[in-house]
Scaffold this active site. Sequence first.
Site, PDB file in Angstrom:
ATOM      1  N   ASP A   1       0.850  -1.188   0.000  1.00 47.60           N
ATOM      2  CA  ASP A   1       0.000   0.000   0.000  1.00 47.60           C
ATOM      3  C   ASP A   1       0.890   1.244   0.000  1.00 47.60           C
ATOM      4  O   ASP A   1       1.894   1.316   0.719  1.00 47.60           O
ATOM      5  CB  ASP A   1      -0.920  -0.003   1.226  1.00 47.60           C
ATOM      6  CG  ASP A   1      -2.076   0.970   1.077  1.00 47.60           C
ATOM      7  OD1 ASP A   1      -3.221   0.509   0.942  1.00 47.60           O
ATOM      8  OD2 ASP A   1      -1.834   2.197   1.091  1.00 47.60           O
ATOM      9  N   ILE A   2       0.508   2.241  -0.779  1.00 50.51           N
ATOM     10  CA  ILE A   2       1.314   3.458  -0.907  1.00 50.51           C
ATOM     11  C   ILE A   2       1.272   4.295   0.381  1.00 50.51           C
ATOM     12  O   ILE A   2       2.163   5.128   0.611  1.00 50.51           O
ATOM     13  CB  ILE A   2       0.806   4.275  -2.126  1.00 50.51           C
ATOM     14  CG1 ILE A   2       1.892   5.181  -2.668  1.00 50.51           C
ATOM     15  CG2 ILE A   2      -0.462   5.047  -1.790  1.00 50.51           C
ATOM     16  CD1 ILE A   2       1.560   5.794  -4.017  1.00 50.51           C
TER      17      ILE A   2
ATOM     18  N   HIS B   1     -10.283  -5.518  -3.443  1.00 52.23           N
ATOM     19  CA  HIS B   1      -8.953  -5.714  -2.856  1.00 52.23           C
ATOM     20  C   HIS B   1      -9.114  -6.028  -1.386  1.00 52.23           C
ATOM     21  O   HIS B   1     -10.029  -5.541  -0.731  1.00 52.23           O
ATOM     22  CB  HIS B   1      -8.076  -4.463  -3.032  1.00 52.23           C
ATOM     23  CG  HIS B   1      -8.684  -3.203  -2.493  1.00 52.23           C
ATOM     24  ND1 HIS B   1      -9.613  -2.474  -3.208  1.00 52.23           N
ATOM     25  CD2 HIS B   1      -8.527  -2.556  -1.321  1.00 52.23           C
ATOM     26  CE1 HIS B   1      -9.983  -1.427  -2.490  1.00 52.23           C
ATOM     27  NE2 HIS B   1      -9.348  -1.452  -1.334  1.00 52.23           N
TER      28      HIS B   1
ATOM     29  N   HIS C   1      -6.981  -5.758   2.197  1.00 57.22           N
ATOM     30  CA  HIS C   1      -5.817  -5.234   2.910  1.00 57.22           C
ATOM     31  C   HIS C   1      -5.282  -6.340   3.814  1.00 57.22           C
ATOM     32  O   HIS C   1      -6.049  -6.918   4.601  1.00 57.22           O
ATOM     33  CB  HIS C   1      -6.205  -4.053   3.804  1.00 57.22           C
ATOM     34  CG  HIS C   1      -6.764  -2.865   3.096  1.00 57.22           C
ATOM     35  ND1 HIS C   1      -6.048  -1.707   2.896  1.00 57.22           N
ATOM     36  CD2 HIS C   1      -7.985  -2.643   2.544  1.00 57.22           C
ATOM     37  CE1 HIS C   1      -6.799  -0.819   2.276  1.00 57.22           C
ATOM     38  NE2 HIS C   1      -7.985  -1.361   2.042  1.00 57.22           N
TER      39      HIS C   1
ATOM     40  N   ASN D   1     -12.777  -3.130   2.758  1.00 56.82           N
ATOM     41  CA  ASN D   1     -13.671  -1.972   2.860  1.00 56.82           C
ATOM     42  C   ASN D   1     -14.645  -2.039   1.683  1.00 56.82           C
ATOM     43  O   ASN D   1     -14.217  -2.219   0.535  1.00 56.82           O
ATOM     44  CB  ASN D   1     -12.867  -0.674   2.801  1.00 56.82           C
ATOM     45  CG  ASN D   1     -11.968  -0.497   4.003  1.00 56.82           C
ATOM     46  OD1 ASN D   1     -12.330  -0.890   5.107  1.00 56.82           O
ATOM     47  ND2 ASN D   1     -10.799   0.087   3.801  1.00 56.82           N
TER      48      ASN D   1
ATOM     49  N   GLY E   1     -15.049   3.466   3.889  1.00 52.15           N
ATOM     50  CA  GLY E   1     -13.668   3.832   3.593  1.00 52.15           C
ATOM     51  C   GLY E   1     -13.139   3.314   2.272  1.00 52.15           C
ATOM     52  O   GLY E   1     -11.959   3.481   1.983  1.00 52.15           O
ATOM     53  N   GLN E   2     -14.006   2.668   1.455  1.00 52.15           N
ATOM     54  CA  GLN E   2     -13.498   2.204   0.156  1.00 52.15           C
ATOM     55  C   GLN E   2     -13.273   3.405  -0.762  1.00 52.15           C
ATOM     56  O   GLN E   2     -14.169   4.246  -0.935  1.00 52.15           O
ATOM     57  CB  GLN E   2     -14.481   1.216  -0.496  1.00 52.15           C
ATOM     58  CG  GLN E   2     -13.886   0.577  -1.762  1.00 52.15           C
ATOM     59  CD  GLN E   2     -14.787  -0.474  -2.395  1.00 52.15           C
ATOM     60  OE1 GLN E   2     -15.927  -0.681  -1.981  1.00 52.15           O
ATOM     61  NE2 GLN E   2     -14.261  -1.137  -3.425  1.00 52.15           N
TER      62      GLN E   2
HETATM   63  P1  5GP Z   1      -9.602   1.341   0.139  1.00 51.66           P
HETATM   64  O1  5GP Z   1      -9.587   2.682   0.821  1.00 51.66           O
HETATM   65  O2  5GP Z   1     -10.354   1.407  -1.176  1.00 51.66           O
HETATM   66  O3  5GP Z   1     -10.039   0.185   0.986  1.00 51.66           O
HETATM   67  O4  5GP Z   1      -8.084   0.995  -0.193  1.00 51.66           O
HETATM   68  C1  5GP Z   1      -7.387   1.584  -1.245  1.00 51.66           C
HETATM   69  C2  5GP Z   1      -5.941   1.616  -0.837  1.00 51.66           C
HETATM   70  O5  5GP Z   1      -5.174   1.886  -1.993  1.00 51.66           O
HETATM   71  C3  5GP Z   1      -5.595   2.703   0.190  1.00 51.66           C
HETATM   72  O6  5GP Z   1      -5.097   2.090   1.370  1.00 51.66           O
HETATM   73  C4  5GP Z   1      -4.543   3.542  -0.527  1.00 51.66           C
HETATM   74  O7  5GP Z   1      -3.503   3.966   0.333  1.00 51.66           O
HETATM   75  C5  5GP Z   1      -4.040   2.615  -1.620  1.00 51.66           C
HETATM   76  N1  5GP Z   1      -3.568   3.310  -2.804  1.00 51.66           N
HETATM   77  C6  5GP Z   1      -4.144   4.372  -3.424  1.00 51.66           C
HETATM   78  N2  5GP Z   1      -3.445   4.709  -4.520  1.00 51.66           N
HETATM   79  C7  5GP Z   1      -2.396   3.828  -4.592  1.00 51.66           C
HETATM   80  C8  5GP Z   1      -1.319   3.667  -5.514  1.00 51.66           C
HETATM   81  O8  5GP Z   1      -1.176   4.393  -6.513  1.00 51.66           O
HETATM   82  N3  5GP Z   1      -0.443   2.669  -5.266  1.00 51.66           N
HETATM   83  C9  5GP Z   1      -0.564   1.834  -4.173  1.00 51.66           C
HETATM   84  N4  5GP Z   1       0.369   0.903  -4.021  1.00 51.66           N
HETATM   85  N5  5GP Z   1      -1.579   1.962  -3.285  1.00 51.66           N
HETATM   86  C10 5GP Z   1      -2.482   2.933  -3.509  1.00 51.66           C
END
Ligand code: 5GP
Length: 128
Positions: free
Chosen positions: A46-47, A114, A116, A101, A107-108
Amino acid sequence: MSTEPQATTADGSGAPDADCLFCRIVAGQIPATVVRETETTLAFRDINPQAPTHVLVIPKLHHPDAASLAAAAPQAAADVLAAAGEVAAQEELESYRLVFNTGAGAGQTVFHAHVHVLGGRGLQWPPG
Ligand code: 5GP
Ligand code: ZN
């Protein structure tokens, strides 16, 4: 319950979405730190890590969330779970948390399924 609209293509086919960040990572158009790859899944860091280990495991197929993935492509959903366990093992996590999420209110932010994989520190319950 959130009533916000969700950005998805959601045609159920699993075809890549040119506007989807994770489809672009699968296609190699956006770099990522890949830690594991199978025929059907990709795992990358994760970034914006929320724990010492924070890896995202995704299906290569585009489906907007975990439940729609499981409905449309159950084997791919199983592959994501198996890959998450393999990532936890290779990261040497004794305990870890898998989080899907689902929906903006939870929080998605990326509407490509995906999970985590979070570990490497104590994790509180209930989550925030
Ligand atoms: P969500 O919030 O949808 O459950 O998770 C999306 C995740 O993607 C977040 O934790 C966010 O930090 C990660 N993310 C967003 N943009 C990028 C990216 O460009 N590269 C990577 N490796 N992770 C990303
Ligand atoms: Zn996608």
